[in-house]
Enzyme design. Structure first.
Site, PDB file in Angstrom:
ATOM      1  CB  SER A 195      -0.922   0.010   1.229  1.00 29.53           C
ATOM      2  OG  SER A 195      -1.682   1.195   1.221  1.00 29.53           O
ATOM      3  CG  HIS A 209      -4.195  -1.083  -1.660  1.00 30.16           C
ATOM      4  ND1 HIS A 209      -5.345  -1.714  -2.090  1.00 30.16           N
ATOM      5  CD2 HIS A 209      -4.572  -0.257  -0.655  1.00 30.16           C
ATOM      6  CE1 HIS A 209      -6.366  -1.285  -1.375  1.00 30.16           C
ATOM      7  NE2 HIS A 209      -5.930  -0.391  -0.493  1.00 30.16           N
ATOM      8  CG  MET A 225     -11.255   4.312   1.780  1.00 35.74           C
ATOM      9  SD  MET A 225      -9.781   4.130   2.797  1.00 35.74           S
ATOM     10  CE  MET A 225      -8.556   4.199   1.510  1.00 35.74           C
ATOM     11  CG  MET A 278     -12.291  -1.671   4.626  1.00 35.27           C
ATOM     12  SD  MET A 278     -10.739  -1.377   3.762  1.00 35.27           S
ATOM     13  CE  MET A 278      -9.713  -0.638   5.047  1.00 35.27           C
ATOM     14  CG  ASP A 319      -6.845  -2.156   2.725  1.00 34.70           C
ATOM     15  OD1 ASP A 319      -5.707  -2.020   3.206  1.00 34.70           O
ATOM     16  OD2 ASP A 319      -7.456  -1.253   2.129  1.00 34.70           O
ATOM     17  CG  HIS A 345      -9.412   1.159  -0.821  1.00 32.81           C
ATOM     18  ND1 HIS A 345      -8.903   0.910   0.435  1.00 32.81           N
ATOM     19  CD2 HIS A 345     -10.766   1.183  -0.666  1.00 32.81           C
ATOM     20  CE1 HIS A 345      -9.893   0.793   1.303  1.00 32.81           C
ATOM     21  NE2 HIS A 345     -11.029   0.971   0.670  1.00 32.81           N
ATOM     22  CG  MET A 380      -7.960   7.940   2.510  1.00 29.82           C
ATOM     23  SD  MET A 380      -7.029   7.906   4.042  1.00 29.82           S
ATOM     24  CE  MET A 380      -6.382   6.239   4.003  1.00 29.82           C
ATOM     25  CG  ASP A 423      -5.204   3.103   0.847  1.00 29.32           C
ATOM     26  OD1 ASP A 423      -6.133   2.345   0.549  1.00 29.32           O
ATOM     27  OD2 ASP A 423      -4.224   2.750   1.536  1.00 29.32           O
TER      28      ASP A 423
HETATM   29  C1  DX5 Z   1      -6.644   2.059   5.419  1.00 22.42           C
HETATM   30  C2  DX5 Z   1      -6.172   1.811   4.011  1.00 22.42           C
HETATM   31  C3  DX5 Z   1      -5.138   0.749   3.920  1.00 22.42           C
HETATM   32  C4  DX5 Z   1      -3.816   1.116   4.547  1.00 22.42           C
HETATM   33  C5  DX5 Z   1      -3.200  -0.153   5.061  1.00 22.42           C
HETATM   34  O1  DX5 Z   1      -7.701   2.959   5.385  1.00 22.42           O
HETATM   35  O2  DX5 Z   1      -7.261   1.418   3.202  1.00 22.42           O
HETATM   36  O3  DX5 Z   1      -4.926   0.346   2.575  1.00 22.42           O
HETATM   37  O4  DX5 Z   1      -2.926   1.725   3.645  1.00 22.42           O
HETATM   38  O5  DX5 Z   1      -2.102   0.175   5.823  1.00 22.42           O
HETATM   39  P1  DX5 Z   1      -1.492  -0.827   6.898  1.00 22.42           P
HETATM   40  O6  DX5 Z   1      -1.060  -2.064   6.143  1.00 22.42           O
HETATM   41  O7  DX5 Z   1      -0.348  -0.059   7.458  1.00 22.42           O
HETATM   42  O8  DX5 Z   1      -2.558  -1.157   7.913  1.00 22.42           O
HETATM   43 ZN    ZN Z   2      -6.820   0.526   1.198  1.00 25.04          ZN
END
Ligand code: DX5
Ligand code: ZN
Length: 221
Positions: free
Chosen positions: A7, A32, A67, A136, A174, A65, A36, A34
């Site tokens: 990620s 991956h 969010m 999640m 994840d 991903h 947000m 993210d």
């Molecule tokens: C959390 C993200 C994850 C995050 C995982 O909201 O969706 O993808 O990057 O990070 P780790 O592996 O550090 O928990």
């Molecule tokens: Zn994620």
């Protein structure tokens, strides 16, 4: 065989090119990514310009991903920025079926993510349409959180649903994933392991990735 997806949230953004070279030369098949928005989750990460930069640097499948609320407004833009897989949150999509078709129409693979409290049963009438389900295993919004163990039970339940219906959705886990829980997740039916901190904050990320990749071989031998 399972897929390891580092990620990028946990990467060093002042040396992104170096970290992407590490990923390119590693056993990871996916990266991956993210996104947000500060509305769906209480944190803001990055958007299209950074994904475009990542696309130039990274040769692996970009697993984006989202969010964010109202993801349907931006699907085409994320695809143009370089997303190969686009995952939206079940909880953010009152018209989930429509969004999934929208993602597929761009040529990307379509995924749905479930928050820790959302049961897998909500996917019963759409599972056939999905390429990926992201469970999640932390509350979304931040890297480096503690793995929620109930996810293992959820993975098994989802695996049963997928095999009973003979469909092809990959189960992705994840949040808080590392070498310590990868094996139990793979045994429960996980096919994609997302790992941020456990890879990028380790002393030898390349080695951590290959160890995570090899766990399946050990688990099933
Ligand atoms: C959390 C993200 C994850 C995050 C995982 O909201 O969706 O993808 O990057 O990070 P780790 O592996 O550090 O928990
Ligand atoms: Zn994620």
């Amino acid at each position: 065989m399972h897929i390891v997806a580092p990620s990028v949230l946990a990467a060093d953004f002042t040396n992104l090119a170096d970290d992407m070279t590490m990923v390119n030369n590693s056993a990871a098949e996916w990266l991956h990514v993210d996104v947000m928005d500060g509305r769906y989750v209480p944190n803001i990460s990055f958007g299209m310009p950074i994904i475009k930069a990542i696309k130039k640097l990274c040769t692996k499948t970009l697993d984006v991903h989202l969010m964010i609320v109202e993801p349907e407004k931006y699907i085409e833009q994320f695809r143009e920025a370089g997303a190969d897989v686009i995952t939206v949150h079940y909880e953010a999509c009152p018209h989930l079926h429509r969004v999934i078709q929208q993602i597929k129409a761009t040529g990307a693979k379509a995924g749905v993510a479930l928050n820790p409290h959302t049961p897998v049963s909500v996917l019963e009438d759409i599972i056939e349409d999905l390429d990926l389900v992201c469970l999640m295993s932390v509350n979304p919004g931040f890297g480096g959180q503690k793995f929620i163990y109930q996810t293992v039970v959820k993975t098994q339940k989802l695996h049963n649903m997928i095999s009973e219906r003979n469909c092809t959705a990959l189960i992705e886990i994840d949040g808080g994933v590392g070498l310590q829980n990868a094996e139990v997740l793979l045994k429960a039916g996980a096919r994609v392991l997302v790992a941020g901190s456990s890879i990028f904050k380790s002393t030898n990320p390349t080695d951590t990735i290959s160890r995570m990749k090899n766990i399946g071989k050990v688990a099933h031998s």
